[in-house]
Motif scaffolding. Structure first.
Motif, PDB file in Angstrom:
ATOM      1  N   PHE A 133     -20.486  -2.122  22.466  1.00 59.17           N
ATOM      2  CA  PHE A 133     -21.037  -2.664  23.710  1.00 59.17           C
ATOM      3  C   PHE A 133     -21.801  -3.963  23.483  1.00 59.17           C
ATOM      4  O   PHE A 133     -21.863  -4.805  24.384  1.00 59.17           O
ATOM      5  CB  PHE A 133     -21.890  -1.609  24.415  1.00 59.17           C
ATOM      6  N   PHE A 134     -22.374  -4.151  22.300  1.00 57.01           N
ATOM      7  CA  PHE A 134     -22.948  -5.454  21.995  1.00 57.01           C
ATOM      8  C   PHE A 134     -21.853  -6.512  22.039  1.00 57.01           C
ATOM      9  O   PHE A 134     -22.048  -7.604  22.594  1.00 57.01           O
ATOM     10  CB  PHE A 134     -23.608  -5.429  20.610  1.00 57.01           C
ATOM     11  N   SER A 135     -20.703  -6.210  21.453  1.00 56.25           N
ATOM     12  CA  SER A 135     -19.616  -7.196  21.425  1.00 56.25           C
ATOM     13  C   SER A 135     -19.080  -7.469  22.832  1.00 56.25           C
ATOM     14  O   SER A 135     -18.776  -8.621  23.172  1.00 56.25           O
ATOM     15  CB  SER A 135     -18.486  -6.715  20.510  1.00 56.25           C
ATOM     16  N   LEU A 136     -18.985  -6.423  23.658  1.00 58.56           N
ATOM     17  CA  LEU A 136     -18.501  -6.624  25.024  1.00 58.56           C
ATOM     18  C   LEU A 136     -19.486  -7.456  25.834  1.00 58.56           C
ATOM     19  O   LEU A 136     -19.097  -8.379  26.560  1.00 58.56           O
ATOM     20  CB  LEU A 136     -18.258  -5.275  25.698  1.00 58.56           C
ATOM     21  N   GLU A 137     -20.778  -7.131  25.720  1.00 57.57           N
ATOM     22  CA  GLU A 137     -21.786  -7.871  26.467  1.00 57.57           C
ATOM     23  C   GLU A 137     -21.917  -9.289  25.941  1.00 57.57           C
ATOM     24  O   GLU A 137     -22.090 -10.245  26.706  1.00 57.57           O
ATOM     25  CB  GLU A 137     -23.137  -7.150  26.370  1.00 57.57           C
ATOM     26  N   LEU A 364     -29.656  -7.043  11.758  1.00 55.36           N
ATOM     27  CA  LEU A 364     -28.716  -8.079  11.328  1.00 55.36           C
ATOM     28  C   LEU A 364     -27.332  -7.494  11.047  1.00 55.36           C
ATOM     29  O   LEU A 364     -26.306  -8.111  11.364  1.00 55.36           O
ATOM     30  CB  LEU A 364     -29.249  -8.782  10.080  1.00 55.36           C
ATOM     31  N   VAL A 365     -27.294  -6.287  10.462  1.00 59.83           N
ATOM     32  CA  VAL A 365     -26.009  -5.619  10.216  1.00 59.83           C
ATOM     33  C   VAL A 365     -25.295  -5.356  11.534  1.00 59.83           C
ATOM     34  O   VAL A 365     -24.099  -5.659  11.700  1.00 59.83           O
ATOM     35  CB  VAL A 365     -26.227  -4.302   9.446  1.00 59.83           C
ATOM     36  N   ASN A 366     -26.029  -4.785  12.485  1.00 57.47           N
ATOM     37  CA  ASN A 366     -25.449  -4.457  13.791  1.00 57.47           C
ATOM     38  C   ASN A 366     -24.911  -5.706  14.480  1.00 57.47           C
ATOM     39  O   ASN A 366     -23.775  -5.723  14.979  1.00 57.47           O
ATOM     40  CB  ASN A 366     -26.526  -3.774  14.648  1.00 57.47           C
ATOM     41  N   CYS A 367     -25.722  -6.758  14.505  1.00 61.18           N
ATOM     42  CA  CYS A 367     -25.320  -7.984  15.199  1.00 61.18           C
ATOM     43  C   CYS A 367     -24.164  -8.676  14.479  1.00 61.18           C
ATOM     44  O   CYS A 367     -23.280  -9.258  15.132  1.00 61.18           O
ATOM     45  CB  CYS A 367     -26.516  -8.930  15.303  1.00 61.18           C
ATOM     46  N   GLY A 368     -24.143  -8.605  13.155  1.00 58.36           N
ATOM     47  CA  GLY A 368     -23.065  -9.230  12.405  1.00 58.36           C
ATOM     48  C   GLY A 368     -21.718  -8.594  12.680  1.00 58.36           C
ATOM     49  O   GLY A 368     -20.712  -9.294  12.880  1.00 58.36           O
ATOM     50  N   ILE A 369     -21.672  -7.252  12.707  1.00 63.72           N
ATOM     51  CA  ILE A 369     -20.412  -6.558  12.994  1.00 63.72           C
ATOM     52  C   ILE A 369     -19.962  -6.850  14.422  1.00 63.72           C
ATOM     53  O   ILE A 369     -18.777  -7.090  14.691  1.00 63.72           O
ATOM     54  CB  ILE A 369     -20.571  -5.049  12.770  1.00 63.72           C
ATOM     55  N   ALA A 370     -20.918  -6.825  15.359  1.00 65.58           N
ATOM     56  CA  ALA A 370     -20.576  -7.092  16.760  1.00 65.58           C
ATOM     57  C   ALA A 370     -20.032  -8.505  16.933  1.00 65.58           C
ATOM     58  O   ALA A 370     -19.076  -8.726  17.687  1.00 65.58           O
ATOM     59  CB  ALA A 370     -21.808  -6.885  17.641  1.00 65.58           C
ATOM     60  N   LEU A 371     -20.639  -9.476  16.244  1.00 64.26           N
ATOM     61  CA  LEU A 371     -20.150 -10.861  16.327  1.00 64.26           C
ATOM     62  C   LEU A 371     -18.715 -10.955  15.818  1.00 64.26           C
ATOM     63  O   LEU A 371     -17.879 -11.658  16.420  1.00 64.26           O
ATOM     64  CB  LEU A 371     -21.071 -11.777  15.519  1.00 64.26           C
ATOM     65  N   ALA A 372     -18.406 -10.244  14.753  1.00 64.89           N
ATOM     66  CA  ALA A 372     -17.036 -10.261  14.235  1.00 64.89           C
ATOM     67  C   ALA A 372     -16.055  -9.716  15.273  1.00 64.89           C
ATOM     68  O   ALA A 372     -14.960 -10.272  15.467  1.00 64.89           O
ATOM     69  CB  ALA A 372     -16.956  -9.444  12.947  1.00 64.89           C
ATOM     70  N   LEU A 373     -16.437  -8.634  15.965  1.00 65.05           N
ATOM     71  CA  LEU A 373     -15.576  -8.076  17.013  1.00 65.05           C
ATOM     72  C   LEU A 373     -15.363  -9.080  18.144  1.00 65.05           C
ATOM     73  O   LEU A 373     -14.263  -9.194  18.690  1.00 65.05           O
ATOM     74  CB  LEU A 373     -16.185  -6.784  17.562  1.00 65.05           C
ATOM     75  N   MET A 374     -16.421  -9.778  18.513  1.00 70.84           N
ATOM     76  CA  MET A 374     -16.288 -10.790  19.563  1.00 70.84           C
ATOM     77  C   MET A 374     -15.286 -11.859  19.168  1.00 70.84           C
ATOM     78  O   MET A 374     -14.405 -12.244  19.943  1.00 70.84           O
ATOM     79  CB  MET A 374     -17.647 -11.448  19.832  1.00 70.84           C
ATOM     80  N   GLU A 375     -15.433 -12.342  17.935  1.00 67.80           N
ATOM     81  CA  GLU A 375     -14.560 -13.422  17.480  1.00 67.80           C
ATOM     82  C   GLU A 375     -13.101 -12.960  17.384  1.00 67.80           C
ATOM     83  O   GLU A 375     -12.179 -13.760  17.534  1.00 67.80           O
ATOM     84  CB  GLU A 375     -15.036 -13.945  16.118  1.00 67.80           C
ATOM     85  N   PHE A 376     -12.895 -11.657  17.170  1.00 68.57           N
ATOM     86  CA  PHE A 376     -11.528 -11.127  17.102  1.00 68.57           C
ATOM     87  C   PHE A 376     -10.968 -10.755  18.476  1.00 68.57           C
ATOM     88  O   PHE A 376      -9.856 -10.251  18.582  1.00 68.57           O
ATOM     89  CB  PHE A 376     -11.479  -9.905  16.185  1.00 68.57           C
ATOM     90  N   GLY A 377     -11.761 -10.959  19.538  1.00 70.13           N
ATOM     91  CA  GLY A 377     -11.257 -10.755  20.891  1.00 70.13           C
ATOM     92  C   GLY A 377     -11.264  -9.318  21.365  1.00 70.13           C
ATOM     93  O   GLY A 377     -10.334  -8.890  22.068  1.00 70.13           O
TER      94      GLY A 377
END
Length: 554
Positions: A133-137, A364-377
């Protein structure tokens, strides 16, 4: 339990010193512990406001739009309402238990039928919820940056991640202030588009009620469409964990505050889904109104339908206001996602690695993984991600709920929530087994092994199996896997009395203390977790309870 005279016990040098970040409770927020009564300094209203600030997410708009545009109004809206009912009912016992016992979702799961290591799996399930949900938001915020000021999506995703870090890193104090200050602007922004539509185009509400979906096949109710839509909406059932992460700071319930306490717990606990369901339906309405103008793809991105709705009222200022509303909403929810995700990752790694550098590192771990998901669409696969995830999430929540409302009242499990390693088995087959069974069968159904109807209702199947399996397994095992030995410490009359941990030397309230045979005295729950050398000797046959030979401070 005997307690030594404080005047006869000399202060010893601590055997463990926590890293600076882990030792700072203003940032750490008792992340792996029982939330001490002395730390619960906020009123029920402030705690509830902070918890409800976390439901500002706009993924609700996207989820509702996806369901109704795909399955039509009749099946889609009923699916949203049915899922909301399930989430509300299962959320009541979880919210009240976390608020009463001062524990987060992970600690609650440990003592509600999963065991000490059994709940590590659910820590990852919950952590994945916050990451998804971090990545979606964050994707929605990135879309707003692109539309409003032309920032490319990859850069927008990075900004969407960085902007929440200051709040998530500083913990409950900073989060409470941010949520309170931004609430009026967010409420005004949320209501505005629907007021504009009601005034300018009231007839469109009737058109929306007759909407048959983009493919025109949803003109009448379909059980399969209803089940599939419900499965997507039920993916939000894990949100109760984020609510609980704040509810653990609820002050103790007293005869004087009983009414406001229960009001706050119900509103900020299961009550989030009332507004959540309305936002899903509202998001579907805005997408329906805008799809002819912005196209199907952009109709699922909340910023575009929102902008189209407020344009008639705000004119040239509409884009700025819409972007501001989206950014405020995403800061509010992604702060909660990052905060709650840090708790889950910290709980997981502390048990697996016997190390705890501090909660803030896991932000930072949580945000880093979420950012990767965002970049992968990840946003493009919204329905598929949430539909699959809900099978596991609802099996977990169903198992915890079944322990609280069935096993505990029947006396099949302890009446209180025991979360400390010193008293828990590694695996409790009751909750852990029920979750695995429910997840396995529902995922098998999800992939069509039992036909289209059960595939559509696979998340609901998981819930039913978990609710039935927990009391059956608890009865079959006679509850003997809940505790490895009695907790005599918890029987003390004054649970606010503090004892110095014989390892770290810090004082903690009794619910956070265990009697340690290795240390021959009191040990706090986190030092107990991080000990890699004791090999659970306090649970070995023949081990006896140890008197707490450390000073008691009342």
């Amino acid at each position: 339990m005997t307690v030594a005279d404080p005047t006869t016990v000399s202060k010893k040098s601590p055997k463990r010193r926590y890293a600076a970040l882990a030792a700072n409770e203003d940032r750490e927020d008792y992340s792996l512990r029982f939330a001490a009564h002395s730390f619960r300094k906020w009123s029920p209203l402030v705690v509830a406001t902070t918890a409800l600030g976390g439901i500002a997410y706009l993924a609700d708009f996207a989820i509702g739009a996806s369901i109704v545009l795909t399955y039509g109004f009749s099946s889609g809206v009923l699916a949203i309402l049915a899922a909301a009912l399930v989430i509300f009912v299962t959320g009541i016992p979880i919210a009240s238990a976390c608020a009463r016992y001062g524990v987060d979702m992970d600690l609650l799961t440990r003592g509600a039928g999963f065991g000490y290591f059994g709940s590590t799996l659910t820590s990852l399930v919950y952590a994945s919820f916050t990451v998804i949900f971090f990545s979606l938001e964050g994707s929605i915020m990135g879309q707003a940056f692109e539309l409003a000021i032309g920032i490319p999506l990859p850069i927008g995703y990075l900004l969407a991640t960085l902007i929440v870090l200051p709040f998530a890193l500083y913990g409950m104090g900073a989060v409470a202030k941010m949520q309170t200050w931004t609430q009026p602007l967010w409420i005004a922004g949320l209501v505005l588009p629907f007021v504009v539509v009601a005034i300018r185009e009231p007839g469109r509400f009737g058109d929306f009620a007759a909407f048959a979906g983009l493919d025109g096949r949803g003109s009448t109710f379909s059980a399969v469409s209803f089940g599939l839509g419900m499965g997507v909406a039920l993916s939000l059932i894990g949100q109760i964990g984020e609510q609980a992460d704040y509810l653990r700071f609820m002050p103790e319930k007293t005869p004087e505050n009983k009414r406001v306490w229960w009001t706050a717990v119900l509103a900020a606990g299961p009550g989030w889904v009332v507004l959540g369901a309305l936002k899903q339906i509202g998001g579907a309405l805005l997408a329906f109104l805008a799809v002819g103008v912005v196209g199907e793809t952009h109709a699922l991105e909340p910023i575009a339908p929102y902008l189209e709705a407020v344009k008639p009222a705000l004119g040239p200022a509409a884009l700025t206001f819409a972007a501001l509303f989206v950014v405020v909403s995403q800061i509010k929810i992604n702060t909660t996602n990052a905060y709650s995700g840090s708790l889950s990752f910290a709980n997981f790694f502390s048990r697996v690695l016997h190390r705890h550098p501090g909660r803030v590192w896991y932000v930072l771990v949580n945000c880093g993984i979420a950012l990767a998901l965002m970049e992968f669409g990840a946003f493009a696969f919204l329905n598929k991600i949430l539909g699959f995830y809900s099978n596991v999430a609802i099996a977990w929540i169903g198992a915890v709920c079944a322990d609280l409302v069935i096993a505990k009242p029947l006396g099949l499990s302890p009446r209180y929530i025991e979360f400390k390693r010193a008293y828990l088995p590694k695996i409790n087959p009751v909750g852990f087994g029920a979750m695995l069974l429910a997840s396995a069968l529902s995922i098998t159904a999800y992939f069509g092994a039992f036909g289209d109807l059960l595939a559509a209702f696979s998340p609901l199947t998981a819930l039913v199996i978990a609710l039935v399996a927990v009391p059956v397994l608890a009865f079959a095992t006679r509850g003997r896997f809940y505790l490895t030995r009695p907790n005599t410490v918890i029987e003390a009359e004054d649970l606010r009395a503090t004892h110095e941990c014989s390892v770290c030397g810090d004082a903690y309230e009794l619910p956070d203390i265990a009697d340690c045979s290795k240390q021959q005295g009191a040990i706090c729950s986190l030092c107990c977790t991080l000990d890699a050398t004791c090999h659970d000797q306090c649970q070995q046959p023949g081990a006896s309870p140890v008197a707490l030979g450390m000073p008691a401070v009342r």
